[in-house]
Motif scaffolding. Structure first.
Motif, PDB file in Angstrom:
ATOM      1  N   LYS A   1      -0.509  -3.265  13.567  1.00 45.43           N
ATOM      2  CA  LYS A   1       0.425  -2.407  12.846  1.00 45.43           C
ATOM      3  C   LYS A   1      -0.266  -1.102  12.472  1.00 45.43           C
ATOM      4  CE  LYS A   1       4.146  -5.088  12.286  1.00 45.43           C
ATOM      5  NZ  LYS A   1       5.518  -4.714  12.625  1.00 45.43           N
ATOM      6  N   VAL A   2       0.475   0.004  12.559  1.00 48.14           N
ATOM      7  CA  VAL A   2      -0.072   1.313  12.227  1.00 48.14           C
ATOM      8  C   VAL A   2       0.832   1.992  11.208  1.00 48.14           C
ATOM      9  CG1 VAL A   2      -0.783   3.569  13.088  1.00 48.14           C
ATOM     10  CG2 VAL A   2      -1.106   1.535  14.512  1.00 48.14           C
ATOM     11  N   SER A   3       0.228   2.493  10.142  1.00 52.35           N
ATOM     12  CA  SER A   3       0.961   3.238   9.121  1.00 52.35           C
ATOM     13  C   SER A   3       0.170   4.473   8.743  1.00 52.35           C
ATOM     14  CB  SER A   3       1.198   2.378   7.873  1.00 52.35           C
ATOM     15  OG  SER A   3       2.036   1.276   8.151  1.00 52.35           O
ATOM     16  N   ALA A   4       0.874   5.459   8.182  1.00 56.07           N
ATOM     17  CA  ALA A   4       0.219   6.660   7.665  1.00 56.07           C
ATOM     18  C   ALA A   4       0.553   6.787   6.188  1.00 56.07           C
ATOM     19  CB  ALA A   4       0.682   7.904   8.414  1.00 56.07           C
ATOM     20  N   PHE A   5      -0.466   7.085   5.380  1.00 56.52           N
ATOM     21  CA  PHE A   5      -0.279   7.224   3.935  1.00 56.52           C
ATOM     22  C   PHE A   5      -0.747   8.608   3.511  1.00 56.52           C
ATOM     23  CE2 PHE A   5      -1.347   2.760   4.879  1.00 56.52           C
ATOM     24  CZ  PHE A   5      -0.152   2.155   4.499  1.00 56.52           C
ATOM     25  N   VAL A   6       0.086   9.285   2.743  1.00 57.74           N
ATOM     26  CA  VAL A   6      -0.199  10.676   2.376  1.00 57.74           C
ATOM     27  C   VAL A   6      -0.096  10.849   0.860  1.00 57.74           C
ATOM     28  CG1 VAL A   6       0.501  13.084   2.640  1.00 57.74           C
ATOM     29  CG2 VAL A   6       0.682  11.507   4.588  1.00 57.74           C
TER      30      VAL A   6
ATOM     31  N   ILE B   1       0.843  -1.200   0.000  1.00 60.62           N
ATOM     32  CA  ILE B   1       0.000   0.000   0.000  1.00 60.62           C
ATOM     33  C   ILE B   1       0.876   1.246   0.000  1.00 60.62           C
ATOM     34  CG2 ILE B   1      -1.732   1.310   1.298  1.00 60.62           C
ATOM     35  CD1 ILE B   1      -2.767  -1.370   2.384  1.00 60.62           C
ATOM     36  N   GLY B   2       1.948   1.201   0.799  1.00 60.54           N
ATOM     37  CA  GLY B   2       2.860   2.336   0.864  1.00 60.54           C
ATOM     38  C   GLY B   2       3.539   2.607  -0.471  1.00 60.54           C
ATOM     39  N   MET B   3       3.924   1.545  -1.187  1.00 60.78           N
ATOM     40  CA  MET B   3       4.558   1.716  -2.498  1.00 60.78           C
ATOM     41  C   MET B   3       3.606   2.392  -3.476  1.00 60.78           C
ATOM     42  SD  MET B   3       6.894  -1.644  -3.257  1.00 60.78           S
ATOM     43  CE  MET B   3       7.401  -0.901  -4.816  1.00 60.78           C
ATOM     44  N   TYR B   4       2.343   2.049  -3.386  1.00 59.26           N
ATOM     45  CA  TYR B   4       1.360   2.698  -4.274  1.00 59.26           C
ATOM     46  C   TYR B   4       1.314   4.199  -4.017  1.00 59.26           C
ATOM     47  CZ  TYR B   4      -3.141   4.320  -5.998  1.00 59.26           C
ATOM     48  OH  TYR B   4      -4.127   5.043  -6.618  1.00 59.26           O
ATOM     49  N   PHE B   5       1.244   4.587  -2.759  1.00 65.08           N
ATOM     50  CA  PHE B   5       1.201   6.016  -2.421  1.00 65.08           C
ATOM     51  C   PHE B   5       2.473   6.728  -2.869  1.00 65.08           C
ATOM     52  CE2 PHE B   5      -2.415   4.807   0.009  1.00 65.08           C
ATOM     53  CZ  PHE B   5      -3.150   5.960   0.245  1.00 65.08           C
ATOM     54  N   THR B   6       3.606   6.069  -2.652  1.00 67.66           N
ATOM     55  CA  THR B   6       4.873   6.680  -3.042  1.00 67.66           C
ATOM     56  C   THR B   6       4.949   6.846  -4.558  1.00 67.66           C
ATOM     57  OG1 THR B   6       5.932   5.628  -1.137  1.00 67.66           O
ATOM     58  CG2 THR B   6       7.393   6.503  -2.823  1.00 67.66           C
ATOM     59  N   SER B   7       4.470   5.850  -5.293  1.00 72.76           N
ATOM     60  CA  SER B   7       4.497   5.917  -6.761  1.00 72.76           C
ATOM     61  C   SER B   7       3.597   7.002  -7.317  1.00 72.76           C
ATOM     62  CB  SER B   7       4.100   4.564  -7.357  1.00 72.76           C
ATOM     63  OG  SER B   7       2.716   4.303  -7.129  1.00 72.76           O
ATOM     64  N   ARG B   8       2.590   7.405  -6.524  1.00 77.68           N
ATOM     65  CA  ARG B   8       1.676   8.463  -6.959  1.00 77.68           C
ATOM     66  C   ARG B   8       2.133   9.851  -6.503  1.00 77.68           C
ATOM     67  NH1 ARG B   8      -3.457   6.909  -8.425  1.00 77.68           N
ATOM     68  NH2 ARG B   8      -3.608   9.109  -9.010  1.00 77.68           N
ATOM     69  N   GLY B   9       3.336   9.924  -6.011  1.00 82.01           N
ATOM     70  CA  GLY B   9       3.859  11.217  -5.586  1.00 82.01           C
ATOM     71  C   GLY B   9       3.681  11.496  -4.117  1.00 82.01           C
ATOM     72  N   GLY B  10       3.133  10.548  -3.379  1.00 84.74           N
ATOM     73  CA  GLY B  10       2.948  10.710  -1.949  1.00 84.74           C
ATOM     74  C   GLY B  10       4.013   9.976  -1.171  1.00 84.74           C
ATOM     75  N   PHE B  11       3.668   9.524   0.025  1.00 81.88           N
ATOM     76  CA  PHE B  11       4.634   8.783   0.824  1.00 81.88           C
ATOM     77  C   PHE B  11       3.913   7.996   1.907  1.00 81.88           C
ATOM     78  CE2 PHE B  11       4.206  12.947   2.780  1.00 81.88           C
ATOM     79  CZ  PHE B  11       4.110  12.676   4.135  1.00 81.88           C
ATOM     80  N   ALA B  12       4.651   7.082   2.516  1.00 83.90           N
ATOM     81  CA  ALA B  12       4.134   6.254   3.609  1.00 83.90           C
ATOM     82  C   ALA B  12       5.049   6.384   4.815  1.00 83.90           C
ATOM     83  CB  ALA B  12       4.044   4.796   3.182  1.00 83.90           C
ATOM     84  N   VAL B  13       4.443   6.302   6.005  1.00 85.86           N
ATOM     85  CA  VAL B  13       5.202   6.280   7.253  1.00 85.86           C
ATOM     86  C   VAL B  13       4.787   5.025   8.004  1.00 85.86           C
ATOM     87  CG1 VAL B  13       5.910   7.596   9.273  1.00 85.86           C
ATOM     88  CG2 VAL B  13       4.933   8.791   7.307  1.00 85.86           C
ATOM     89  N   HIS B  14       5.751   4.156   8.265  1.00 80.06           N
ATOM     90  CA  HIS B  14       5.459   2.886   8.933  1.00 80.06           C
ATOM     91  C   HIS B  14       6.060   2.872  10.329  1.00 80.06           C
ATOM     92  CE1 HIS B  14       4.035   1.240   5.139  1.00 80.06           C
ATOM     93  NE2 HIS B  14       5.201   1.511   4.560  1.00 80.06           N
ATOM     94  N   ASN B  15       5.361   2.220  11.231  1.00 78.50           N
ATOM     95  CA  ASN B  15       5.909   1.986  12.566  1.00 78.50           C
ATOM     96  C   ASN B  15       6.906   0.834  12.468  1.00 78.50           C
ATOM     97  OD1 ASN B  15       6.452   1.637  15.252  1.00 78.50           O
ATOM     98  ND2 ASN B  15       4.380   1.076  15.853  1.00 78.50           N
ATOM     99  N   PRO B  16       8.168   1.045  12.820  1.00 74.07           N
ATOM    100  CA  PRO B  16       9.167  -0.019  12.669  1.00 74.07           C
ATOM    101  C   PRO B  16       9.037  -1.155  13.674  1.00 74.07           C
ATOM    102  CG  PRO B  16      10.155   1.895  13.724  1.00 74.07           C
ATOM    103  CD  PRO B  16       8.762   2.300  13.336  1.00 74.07           C
ATOM    104  N   GLN B  17       8.172  -1.009  14.664  1.00 72.68           N
ATOM    105  CA  GLN B  17       8.031  -2.057  15.679  1.00 72.68           C
ATOM    106  C   GLN B  17       7.623  -3.372  15.022  1.00 72.68           C
ATOM    107  OE1 GLN B  17       5.197  -1.105  18.727  1.00 72.68           O
ATOM    108  NE2 GLN B  17       5.549  -2.971  19.896  1.00 72.68           N
ATOM    109  N   GLU B  18       8.380  -4.428  15.295  1.00 67.05           N
ATOM    110  CA  GLU B  18       8.113  -5.720  14.656  1.00 67.05           C
ATOM    111  C   GLU B  18       7.194  -6.599  15.487  1.00 67.05           C
ATOM    112  OE1 GLU B  18      11.726  -7.639  13.475  1.00 67.05           O
ATOM    113  OE2 GLU B  18      12.447  -5.921  12.303  1.00 67.05           O
ATOM    114  N   GLU B  19       7.375  -6.595  16.806  1.00 69.96           N
ATOM    115  CA  GLU B  19       6.544  -7.425  17.684  1.00 69.96           C
ATOM    116  C   GLU B  19       5.265  -6.659  18.000  1.00 69.96           C
ATOM    117  OE1 GLU B  19       4.870 -10.295  19.375  1.00 69.96           O
ATOM    118  OE2 GLU B  19       6.895 -10.644  18.619  1.00 69.96           O
ATOM    119  N   ALA B  20       4.301  -6.751  17.089  1.00 67.30           N
ATOM    120  CA  ALA B  20       3.045  -6.024  17.272  1.00 67.30           C
ATOM    121  C   ALA B  20       1.951  -6.729  16.492  1.00 67.30           C
ATOM    122  CB  ALA B  20       3.185  -4.582  16.804  1.00 67.30           C
ATOM    123  N   SER B  21       0.858  -7.026  17.165  1.00 65.15           N
ATOM    124  CA  SER B  21      -0.289  -7.621  16.479  1.00 65.15           C
ATOM    125  C   SER B  21      -1.107  -6.568  15.761  1.00 65.15           C
ATOM    126  CB  SER B  21      -1.169  -8.374  17.480  1.00 65.15           C
ATOM    127  OG  SER B  21      -1.628  -7.494  18.496  1.00 65.15           O
TER     128      SER B  21
END
Length: 292
Positions: free
Chosen positions: A56-61, A34-54
């Protein structure tokens, strides 16, 4: 935010996605795609790097029409170039960057979920102070309040005014945050029980009425409204609610007992008036006899 992964390495070698059924159904989310799609459209993604998490939270702009951030269309899309793009574009949104760090990376929804689960399941007897701290951390989350309602109701009478007042200040926030989605979680009813426990009968009655309006009539709710009216010494209204409770469940013994009690209370003033009238007549008769 939901269950899923934002690191493509975690999808390597996986079988078909597991379908979880829970009223609806869900599968693991590929946040990286999903993040790659936003980035390819001129936007960007912000992902929480925490791995041990049931969770996951990301922001897409995506930028506005006149805010094309895709100023290097020929830049490669391999290796770390995608993340580099995202970080460069994120730098143009400093408030978003700070908010995501403070509210997701530093301590996010998954961390809060882990804390409340640990307090509920791993602690045999959580203290009221710890529950209040958790409620404050979650901005008086209605689900947390409902989970720990018994701890609150059982312990609040034995605590002093300070903790009691902290609860009184926060409980209105529970209702402000509440959305009636699951009728099995009658938050208004539990708030009514809290107010009754601290002897605030007017607020207790108000929330029992909200319970009846939002979830539906119930013989226990009507009975509890009768108790509020009885405690406020409004015996006629109390009688009405106890009768209403028995109308919904004719075998409810508590309502029967309280109805009998309130009938006695309503009859008591009439007995007093009658006794006073008799005494007055006797006095008059005594006075009359003395004149003779």
């Amino acid at each position: 935010g939901d269950k899923g992964n934002n690191n493509p390495e975690f999808f390597s070698g996986l079988m078909d996605p597991h379908i979880a059924v829970h009223g609806s159904f869900s599968v693991m989310v590929n946040y990286h795609a999903i993040g790659m799609y936003f980035t390819s459209r001129g936007g960007f993604a912000v992902h929480n790097p925490q791995e041990e998490a049931s969770l996951k939270v990301s922001a897409f702009v995506l930028p506005g029409v006149n805010e094309n951030l895709n100023d290097e269309p020929n830049r490669p899309w391999t290796g770390d170039s995608i993340e580099e793009r995202d970080q460069e574009r994120l730098a143009k949104f400093p408030y978003l960057k700070e908010a995501f760090f403070n509210h997701v990376e530093s301590f996010g929804p998954n961390d809060f979920f882990v804390m409340q689960k640990a307090l509920k399941e791993d602690s045999t007897a959580p203290t009221l102070k710890s529950v209040v701290a958790l409620l404050k951390l979650g901005d008086w989350d209605p689900d947390v309040f409902h989970k720990f309602r018994d701890t609150i109701l059982n312990q609040i009478p034995s605590h002093g005014n300070k903790l009691r007042n902290d609860m009184l200040r926060g409980i209105p926030r529970v209702w402000v945050n509440h959305y009636t989605l699951d009728k099995d979680k009658d938050v208004a009813f539990e708030i009514g029980r809290f107010y009754y426990g601290v002897r605030d009968y007017s607020n207790a009655l108000a929330f029992y009425k909200l319970s009846a309006d939002t979830v539906g009539a119930h013989h226990v709710t009507s009975h509890n409204m009768g108790l509020c009216k009885y405690s406020l010494k409004e015996f006629t209204e109390a009688k009405t609610y106890f009768e209403e409770s028995l109308g919904l469940n004719k075998d409810y013994e508590k309502a029967k007992t309280w109805l009998e009690k309130v009938i006695v209370e309503l009859a008591a003033p009439q007995v007093d008036v009658l006794e006073k009238s008799v005494e007055k007549v006797l006095v008059i008769e005594d006075d009359s006899s003395s004149e003779d």
